[in-house]
Design a protein around this motif. Structure first.
Motif, mmCIF file in Angstrom:
data_model
loop_
_atom_site.group_PDB
_atom_site.id
_atom_site.type_symbol
_atom_site.label_atom_id
_atom_site.label_comp_id
_atom_site.label_asym_id
_atom_site.label_seq_id
_atom_site.Cartn_x
_atom_site.Cartn_y
_atom_site.Cartn_z
ATOM 1 N N THR A 18 43.057 30.800 20.805
ATOM 2 C CA THR A 18 42.784 31.982 21.620
ATOM 3 C C THR A 18 42.443 31.578 23.045
ATOM 4 N N GLN A 19 42.935 32.358 23.989
ATOM 5 C CA GLN A 19 42.612 32.139 25.392
ATOM 6 C C GLN A 19 41.750 33.282 25.906
ATOM 7 N N LEU A 20 40.626 32.941 26.523
ATOM 8 C CA LEU A 20 39.767 33.905 27.193
ATOM 9 C C LEU A 20 39.774 33.601 28.684
ATOM 10 N N THR A 21 39.577 34.632 29.482
ATOM 11 C CA THR A 21 39.474 34.460 30.931
ATOM 12 C C THR A 21 38.030 34.678 31.345
ATOM 13 N N VAL A 22 37.461 33.683 32.022
ATOM 14 C CA VAL A 22 36.067 33.726 32.457
ATOM 15 C C VAL A 22 36.030 33.979 33.955
ATOM 16 N N HIS A 23 35.309 35.017 34.354
ATOM 17 C CA HIS A 23 35.164 35.353 35.764
ATOM 18 C C HIS A 23 33.709 35.156 36.164
ATOM 19 N N LYS A 24 33.474 34.215 37.039
ATOM 20 C CA LYS A 24 32.130 34.010 37.569
ATOM 21 C C LYS A 24 31.930 35.001 38.692
ATOM 22 N N THR A 25 31.042 35.960 38.497
ATOM 23 C CA THR A 25 30.952 37.096 39.408
ATOM 24 C C THR A 25 30.082 36.846 40.622
ATOM 25 N N CYS A 26 29.398 35.699 40.665
ATOM 26 C CA CYS A 26 28.642 35.329 41.855
ATOM 27 C C CYS A 26 28.773 33.839 42.060
ATOM 28 N N LEU A 27 29.115 33.419 43.267
ATOM 29 C CA LEU A 27 29.320 32.006 43.548
ATOM 30 C C LEU A 27 28.129 31.361 44.243
ATOM 31 N N PHE A 28 27.104 32.149 44.554
ATOM 32 C CA PHE A 28 25.983 31.611 45.314
ATOM 33 C C PHE A 28 25.004 30.846 44.426
ATOM 34 N N ASP A 38 39.476 39.124 27.120
ATOM 35 C CA ASP A 38 40.534 38.620 26.256
ATOM 36 C C ASP A 38 41.877 38.849 26.943
ATOM 37 N N THR A 39 42.972 38.517 26.253
ATOM 38 C CA THR A 39 44.289 38.617 26.874
ATOM 39 C C THR A 39 44.723 40.060 27.108
ATOM 40 N N SER A 40 44.042 41.013 26.476
ATOM 41 C CA SER A 40 44.347 42.430 26.687
ATOM 42 C C SER A 40 43.562 43.022 27.853
ATOM 43 N N GLY A 41 42.668 42.226 28.424
ATOM 44 C CA GLY A 41 41.853 42.704 29.534
ATOM 45 C C GLY A 41 40.563 43.360 29.106
ATOM 46 N N ASP A 42 40.254 43.307 27.806
ATOM 47 C CA ASP A 42 39.001 43.879 27.306
ATOM 48 C C ASP A 42 37.863 42.880 27.468
ATOM 49 N N ILE A 43 36.673 43.385 27.780
ATOM 50 C CA ILE A 43 35.512 42.515 27.941
ATOM 51 C C ILE A 43 35.051 42.001 26.579
ATOM 52 N N VAL A 44 34.830 40.708 26.496
ATOM 53 C CA VAL A 44 34.322 40.068 25.275
ATOM 54 C C VAL A 44 32.841 39.732 25.431
ATOM 55 N N PHE A 45 32.476 39.161 26.581
ATOM 56 C CA PHE A 45 31.087 38.781 26.862
ATOM 57 C C PHE A 45 30.750 39.134 28.303
ATOM 58 N N ARG A 46 29.445 39.272 28.530
ATOM 59 C CA ARG A 46 28.969 39.352 29.910
ATOM 60 C C ARG A 46 27.612 38.662 30.021
ATOM 61 N N LYS A 162 38.304 28.825 41.675
ATOM 62 C CA LYS A 162 37.447 28.310 40.605
ATOM 63 C C LYS A 162 36.495 29.343 40.035
ATOM 64 N N GLU A 163 36.410 30.523 40.686
ATOM 65 C CA GLU A 163 35.566 31.575 40.122
ATOM 66 C C GLU A 163 36.222 32.240 38.915
ATOM 67 N N VAL A 164 37.507 31.977 38.694
ATOM 68 C CA VAL A 164 38.220 32.493 37.524
ATOM 69 C C VAL A 164 38.860 31.316 36.802
ATOM 70 N N PHE A 165 38.543 31.139 35.528
ATOM 71 C CA PHE A 165 39.120 30.026 34.776
ATOM 72 C C PHE A 165 39.352 30.431 33.329
ATOM 73 N N SER A 166 40.066 29.592 32.603
ATOM 74 C CA SER A 166 40.435 29.885 31.220
ATOM 75 C C SER A 166 39.580 29.084 30.246
ATOM 76 N N LEU A 167 39.263 29.708 29.133
ATOM 77 C CA LEU A 167 38.564 29.045 28.036
ATOM 78 C C LEU A 167 39.460 29.149 26.809
ATOM 79 N N PHE A 168 39.993 28.014 26.372
ATOM 80 C CA PHE A 168 40.881 27.968 25.212
ATOM 81 C C PHE A 168 40.078 27.560 23.977
#
Length: 208
Positions: A18-28, A38-46, A162-168
């Motif tokens: 499974t591939q998840l997309t991780v978005h780091k919402t703050c870089l500071f 997930d690959t459908s664009g649904d939120i899995v974690f926050r 780098k604020e958006v990356f994949s978790l396989f």
């Protein structure tokens, strides 16, 4: 399907890679916010945090889309090897950790060791560079169970920042456990003062 490590929620253990997309919402600041899709664009974690600085992040909570606490990771103090502990749900007084994460060495390059407090005493090694979004989580048999990689849109041949990356995730590896390890790696990297290309990032290549 190979199972092991921590089981937080059986619905978060997938039968296929499974591939998840991780978005780091703050870089500071490390850990200020993450959203995982997930690959459908649904939120899995926050993950949300309002600490003023990196040092204030003594505890970080991983939540499901509805805000239910799945895991809490807590910095253990004092610690010579940047040790963190993980707890199922919200950490309360008297709760026992289900896993711990620590650097193998404080000198030079070192791998990160994950100890699971279960009947089989599973252990994992994390190698690579979280700052470069290139890490692999290996089990005791040196089989890769999860990987962090730069996010690529192959249709447009675009590499995301780098604020958006994949978790396989390999089949049988709990997604919440994997994401908790990502949060700890992000904190360790921030402690090293490197969240960009120029810093001496957390290079966990297994060299002491």
């Amino acid at each position: 399907m190979k199972k092991g490590g921590v089981t937080v929620d059986s619905s978060l253990i997938f039968e296929k890679e499974t591939q998840l997309t991780v978005h780091k919402t703050c870089l500071f600041f490390a850990g200020d916010g993450f959203t995982v899709y997930d690959t459908s664009g649904d939120i899995v974690f926050r993950v949300e945090s309002y600490a003023i600085s990196v040092r204030d992040h003594a505890e970080i909570v991983l939540m499901d889309p509805l805000g239910r606490c799945l895991l809490t990771v807590r910095r253990k103090r004092p610690s010579l090897h940047q040790r963190w502990e993980g707890f199922v749900g919200e950490r309360l007084e008297g709760h026992k950790a289900i896993f711990s994460v620590r650097r193998s060495s404080m000198i030079g390059r070192s791998s990160v060791t994950v100890e699971v407090y279960n009947s089989t005493g599973d252990e994992y090694q994390i190698e690579g560079s979280i700052a470069q979004r290139c890490c692999t989580i290996f089990d005791g048999a040196k089989s890769p169970m999860a990987e962090i990689k730069r996010k690529v849109d192959y249709t447009s041949e675009t590499v995301f920042g780098k604020e958006v990356f994949s978790l396989f995730l390999k089949p049988g590896f709990d997604a919440a456990f994997a994401m908790a390890l990502v949060l700890v790696l992000d904190q360790i990297n921030a402690d090293d003062g490197s969240d960009d290309d120029t810093g001496s990032d957390l290079d966990t290549t297994g060299q002491d």
